[in-house]
Motif scaffolding. Structure first.
Motif, mmCIF file in Angstrom:
data_model
loop_
_atom_site.group_PDB
_atom_site.id
_atom_site.type_symbol
_atom_site.label_atom_id
_atom_site.label_comp_id
_atom_site.label_asym_id
_atom_site.label_seq_id
_atom_site.Cartn_x
_atom_site.Cartn_y
_atom_site.Cartn_z
ATOM 1 N N LEU A 24 -5.286 7.059 -6.329
ATOM 2 C CA LEU A 24 -4.556 7.252 -5.077
ATOM 3 C C LEU A 24 -3.050 7.076 -5.212
ATOM 4 O O LEU A 24 -2.311 7.450 -4.296
ATOM 5 C CB LEU A 24 -5.080 6.267 -4.017
ATOM 6 C CG LEU A 24 -6.539 6.452 -3.581
ATOM 7 C CD1 LEU A 24 -6.934 5.370 -2.599
ATOM 8 C CD2 LEU A 24 -6.748 7.828 -2.976
ATOM 9 N N LYS A 25 -2.579 6.515 -6.334
ATOM 10 C CA LYS A 25 -1.145 6.244 -6.436
ATOM 11 C C LYS A 25 -0.344 7.555 -6.411
ATOM 12 O O LYS A 25 -0.718 8.549 -7.021
ATOM 13 C CB LYS A 25 -0.830 5.439 -7.692
ATOM 14 C CG LYS A 25 -1.004 6.158 -9.016
ATOM 15 C CD LYS A 25 -0.594 5.249 -10.151
ATOM 16 C CE LYS A 25 -0.675 5.959 -11.491
ATOM 17 N NZ LYS A 25 -0.242 5.091 -12.604
ATOM 18 N N ALA A 26 0.739 7.503 -5.637
ATOM 19 C CA ALA A 26 1.632 8.662 -5.462
ATOM 20 C C ALA A 26 0.881 9.908 -4.990
ATOM 21 O O ALA A 26 1.280 11.028 -5.268
ATOM 22 C CB ALA A 26 2.378 8.963 -6.760
ATOM 23 N N ILE A 27 -0.196 9.700 -4.234
ATOM 24 C CA ILE A 27 -1.050 10.825 -3.837
ATOM 25 C C ILE A 27 -0.324 11.783 -2.898
ATOM 26 O O ILE A 27 -0.632 12.971 -2.823
ATOM 27 C CB ILE A 27 -2.358 10.308 -3.184
ATOM 28 C CG1 ILE A 27 -3.372 11.449 -3.066
ATOM 29 C CG2 ILE A 27 -2.073 9.676 -1.816
ATOM 30 C CD1 ILE A 27 -4.756 10.997 -2.658
ATOM 31 N N PHE A 28 0.682 11.268 -2.150
ATOM 32 C CA PHE A 28 1.400 12.116 -1.207
ATOM 33 C C PHE A 28 2.550 12.895 -1.845
ATOM 34 O O PHE A 28 3.116 13.787 -1.224
ATOM 35 C CB PHE A 28 1.950 11.273 -0.048
ATOM 36 C CG PHE A 28 0.885 10.611 0.771
ATOM 37 C CD1 PHE A 28 -0.170 11.350 1.293
ATOM 38 C CD2 PHE A 28 0.918 9.257 1.022
ATOM 39 C CE1 PHE A 28 -1.157 10.743 2.051
ATOM 40 C CE2 PHE A 28 -0.062 8.641 1.778
ATOM 41 C CZ PHE A 28 -1.107 9.396 2.295
ATOM 42 N N THR A 29 2.906 12.535 -3.082
ATOM 43 C CA THR A 29 4.075 13.167 -3.706
ATOM 44 C C THR A 29 3.772 13.896 -5.005
ATOM 45 O O THR A 29 4.563 14.728 -5.435
ATOM 46 C CB THR A 29 5.158 12.113 -3.992
ATOM 47 O OG1 THR A 29 4.581 11.051 -4.771
ATOM 48 C CG2 THR A 29 5.700 11.537 -2.694
ATOM 49 N N ARG A 30 2.651 13.619 -5.649
ATOM 50 C CA ARG A 30 2.379 14.257 -6.935
ATOM 51 C C ARG A 30 1.789 15.649 -6.735
ATOM 52 O O ARG A 30 1.203 15.953 -5.694
ATOM 53 C CB ARG A 30 1.425 13.398 -7.762
ATOM 54 C CG ARG A 30 0.020 13.302 -7.212
ATOM 55 C CD ARG A 30 -0.817 12.332 -8.023
ATOM 56 N NE ARG A 30 -2.160 12.255 -7.472
ATOM 57 C CZ ARG A 30 -3.029 11.311 -7.797
ATOM 58 N NH1 ARG A 30 -2.706 10.365 -8.637
ATOM 59 N NH2 ARG A 30 -4.249 11.308 -7.257
ATOM 60 N N VAL A 48 0.842 -1.204 0.000
ATOM 61 C CA VAL A 48 0.000 0.000 0.000
ATOM 62 C C VAL A 48 0.876 1.253 0.000
ATOM 63 O O VAL A 48 0.612 2.222 -0.725
ATOM 64 C CB VAL A 48 -0.952 -0.003 1.214
ATOM 65 C CG1 VAL A 48 -1.622 1.365 1.370
ATOM 66 C CG2 VAL A 48 -2.016 -1.085 1.053
ATOM 67 N N LEU A 49 1.935 1.247 0.812
ATOM 68 C CA LEU A 49 2.848 2.392 0.868
ATOM 69 C C LEU A 49 3.541 2.609 -0.479
ATOM 70 O O LEU A 49 3.716 3.753 -0.924
ATOM 71 C CB LEU A 49 3.892 2.179 1.968
ATOM 72 C CG LEU A 49 3.380 2.270 3.409
ATOM 73 C CD1 LEU A 49 4.485 1.918 4.389
ATOM 74 C CD2 LEU A 49 2.835 3.665 3.701
ATOM 75 N N ILE A 50 3.932 1.520 -1.125
ATOM 76 C CA ILE A 50 4.572 1.618 -2.437
ATOM 77 C C ILE A 50 3.620 2.266 -3.435
ATOM 78 O O ILE A 50 4.017 3.092 -4.257
ATOM 79 C CB ILE A 50 5.012 0.223 -2.929
ATOM 80 C CG1 ILE A 50 6.208 -0.266 -2.105
ATOM 81 C CG2 ILE A 50 5.367 0.242 -4.407
ATOM 82 C CD1 ILE A 50 6.564 -1.714 -2.363
ATOM 83 N N SER A 51 2.340 1.914 -3.350
ATOM 84 C CA SER A 51 1.347 2.476 -4.263
ATOM 85 C C SER A 51 1.069 3.944 -3.960
ATOM 86 O O SER A 51 1.050 4.787 -4.856
ATOM 87 C CB SER A 51 0.047 1.669 -4.177
ATOM 88 O OG SER A 51 -0.939 2.201 -5.017
ATOM 89 N N LEU A 52 0.880 4.280 -2.682
ATOM 90 C CA LEU A 52 0.507 5.642 -2.298
ATOM 91 C C LEU A 52 1.655 6.634 -2.443
ATOM 92 O O LEU A 52 1.435 7.798 -2.778
ATOM 93 C CB LEU A 52 0.005 5.660 -0.855
ATOM 94 C CG LEU A 52 -1.303 4.922 -0.559
ATOM 95 C CD1 LEU A 52 -1.642 5.006 0.914
ATOM 96 C CD2 LEU A 52 -2.440 5.480 -1.396
ATOM 97 N N ILE A 53 2.887 6.172 -2.194
ATOM 98 C CA ILE A 53 4.024 7.097 -2.180
ATOM 99 C C ILE A 53 4.810 7.064 -3.490
ATOM 100 O O ILE A 53 5.035 8.106 -4.116
ATOM 101 C CB ILE A 53 4.947 6.777 -0.982
ATOM 102 C CG1 ILE A 53 4.183 7.004 0.323
ATOM 103 C CG2 ILE A 53 6.211 7.640 -1.034
ATOM 104 C CD1 ILE A 53 4.945 6.611 1.568
ATOM 105 N N ILE A 54 5.190 5.855 -3.913
ATOM 106 C CA ILE A 54 5.987 5.748 -5.141
ATOM 107 C C ILE A 54 5.102 5.823 -6.380
ATOM 108 O O ILE A 54 5.509 6.326 -7.425
ATOM 109 C CB ILE A 54 6.816 4.438 -5.134
ATOM 110 C CG1 ILE A 54 7.801 4.457 -3.965
ATOM 111 C CG2 ILE A 54 7.557 4.242 -6.445
ATOM 112 C CD1 ILE A 54 8.641 3.206 -3.854
ATOM 113 N N GLY A 55 3.882 5.310 -6.258
ATOM 114 C CA GLY A 55 2.972 5.307 -7.404
ATOM 115 C C GLY A 55 3.016 4.006 -8.183
ATOM 116 O O GLY A 55 2.447 3.915 -9.275
ATOM 117 N N GLU A 56 3.668 2.984 -7.628
ATOM 118 C CA GLU A 56 3.754 1.676 -8.280
ATOM 119 C C GLU A 56 2.667 0.773 -7.695
ATOM 120 O O GLU A 56 2.841 0.155 -6.651
ATOM 121 C CB GLU A 56 5.139 1.061 -8.035
ATOM 122 C CG GLU A 56 5.362 -0.269 -8.729
ATOM 123 C CD GLU A 56 5.178 -0.181 -10.227
ATOM 124 O OE1 GLU A 56 4.192 -0.774 -10.702
ATOM 125 O OE2 GLU A 56 5.986 0.457 -10.907
#
Length: 429
Positions: free
Chosen positions: A254-260, A203-211
């Motif tokens: 939601l992918k990379a939602i914290f960084t995009r 989940v963290l990989i999806s939300l932060i990295i976007g993978e």
């Protein structure tokens, strides 16, 4: 001998086959043609008893939705599609190959019983330790992404700081599958803490990295393991699959939602199902048909390139597959910036031998799938490999033949050799 259900579904398949052919021959309305191909796909799927590990039950709906989304969006007036009849005929050919090959040559073995499979020499403890190490490594990738200050994984990849993530994440999925199956084989239960840790990192990989592919792969594998171990009703499984399909546009939002920097798209979730993940294959095939004067038939050359690319390591020589050819010629701007839009397995068959190429490509696919499926009923390792390859069989629709062959050589074979060496060192201690 046919392996369809013991009912009259084969009559419905034959009638729908005749109706679809009639529609193509007599140029019926495109929407009527679309629904006739859809009904043909549904009849074939339900005739195989909805056994979700059985290849055509997953492949037929996958082929239809990945390649018809471009048409659905046209009918909904979201985007205009061209060559609708040609795309529908190609989908019809692919479904026919998958369905009839399975009916005549691929026995439906039903639900696999894990405890009756051949066990592994590698202990559950070794697999659990490896899983812990891989979770830590993936956590470091997440941390590195955060401190790097980049806005996307593509920027990090260009800088060279993201190297190794792909193979590590695939190895994580492989070890995860082996560990869950081995643990259940030994203890008849599931390792809750490892499940929580694994899902958390994905989940963290999806939300932060976007993978998000790692998360979606883990979810699909868990659903299939739950299916053949807990044996839920097929209606419940269909509901779960529906939820999984809706997860695709949701995770895309939601992918990379914290960084995009961009805000999530407010587009209808139902529309996003067809305009996101499932659009690329049909759209790319549409591009091939639209610009047919811009390329020449490959006559099997792309297949040879796919195989060479799958076998030869890139540090020795990097052969160019069909995905590279398509993006470099038809998506030049994005390609030069390091981005891509995939390709289409359907289209790769077509650029080699036209419609006959589509028949050949899906016949090749079914040969490989048959071996993997039969192997999954012999040992825990065979089942884990099949589970690892199932997402590739789905993503294959927006790729080329190398998406099928490359993981077998560069992932499965390599992972098995590495795992055997680790286990040998562990036993010597």
């Amino acid at each position: 001998m046919l392996v369809l259900s013991k009912n009259n579904n084969y009559v419905l398949i034959f009638l729908s086959f005749v109706f679809v052919m009639f529609g193509f021959l007599f140029q019926v309305n495109e929407k009527v043609l679309f629904f006739s191909v859809l009904i043909y796909a549904v009849f074939f799927t339900i005739s195989f008893k909805f056994e979700f590990l059985y290849p055509p039950v997953l492949l037929i709906p996958t082929v239809f939705i990945y390649n018809s989304s471009v048409i659905i969006l046209d009918f909904l007036n979201i985007r205009e599609a061209s060559h609708i009849r040609e795309i529908l005929f190609s989908i019809f050919l692919a479904i026919t190959v998958i369905g009839f090959y399975s009916a005549f040559f691929l026995k439906n073995r039903g639900r696999v019983n894990v405890v009756e499979l051949k066990s592994m020499k590698i202990t559950t403890g070794v697999l659990g330790g490896l899983l812990n190490v891989l979770i830590i490594i993936l956590s470091l990738y997440v941390l590195r992404f955060i401190v790097s200050g980049v806005a996307s994984k593509a920027e990090l990849a260009i800088s060279g700081s993201f190297s190794g993530f792909g193979i590590i994440s695939k190895f994580f999925v492989f070890i995860f599958s082996l560990y869950i199956l081995n643990y259940y084989y030994d203890y008849r239960s599931f390792p809750r803490m490892k499940l929580i840790m694994s899902l958390t990192i994905t989940v963290l990989i999806s939300l932060i990295i976007g993978e998000r592919d790692v998360l979606l792969t883990i979810v699909l594998i868990l659903m299939l393991i739950f299916y053949f171990i807990k044996k839920p009703s097929k209606i419940r499984v269909i509901v779960y699959l529906g939820v999984a399909i809706f997860l695709i546009p949701i995770t895309s939002q939601l992918k990379a939602i914290f960084t995009r920097n961009t805000k999530p798209n407010s587009e209808n979730v139902f529309i996003r199902i067809f305009s996101g993940e499932f659009l690329s294959s049909g759209r790319n095939y549409e591009t091939i048909l639209k610009y047919s004067n811009a390329w020449d038939y490959f006559y099997g050359e792309s297949l040879l390139n796919d195989i060479k690319r799958s076998i030869v390591p890139p540090f020795i020589y990097e052969f160019k597959n069909s995905v590279h050819w398509f993006n470099s010629n038809f998506f030049t701007n994005g390609f030069n910036l390091g981005y891509g839009i995939g390709f289409s397995y359907l289209a790769e068959g077509y650029i080699n031998f036209g419609y006959f190429g589509i028949i050949l490509w899906y016949f090749f696919l079914m040969i490989v799938v048959t071996y993997l499926y039969n192997s999954s009923y012999k040992s825990i390792l065979g089942l884990a490999i099949y589970l690892l390859m199932l997402p590739n069989l789905i993503y294959l629709q927006r790729g080329d033949f190398s998406y099928l062959v490359s993981p077998l050589f560069k992932q499965v074979l390599f992972f098995y050799i590495l795992l055997t060496l680790i286990n040998s060192l562990y036993r010597k201690k």
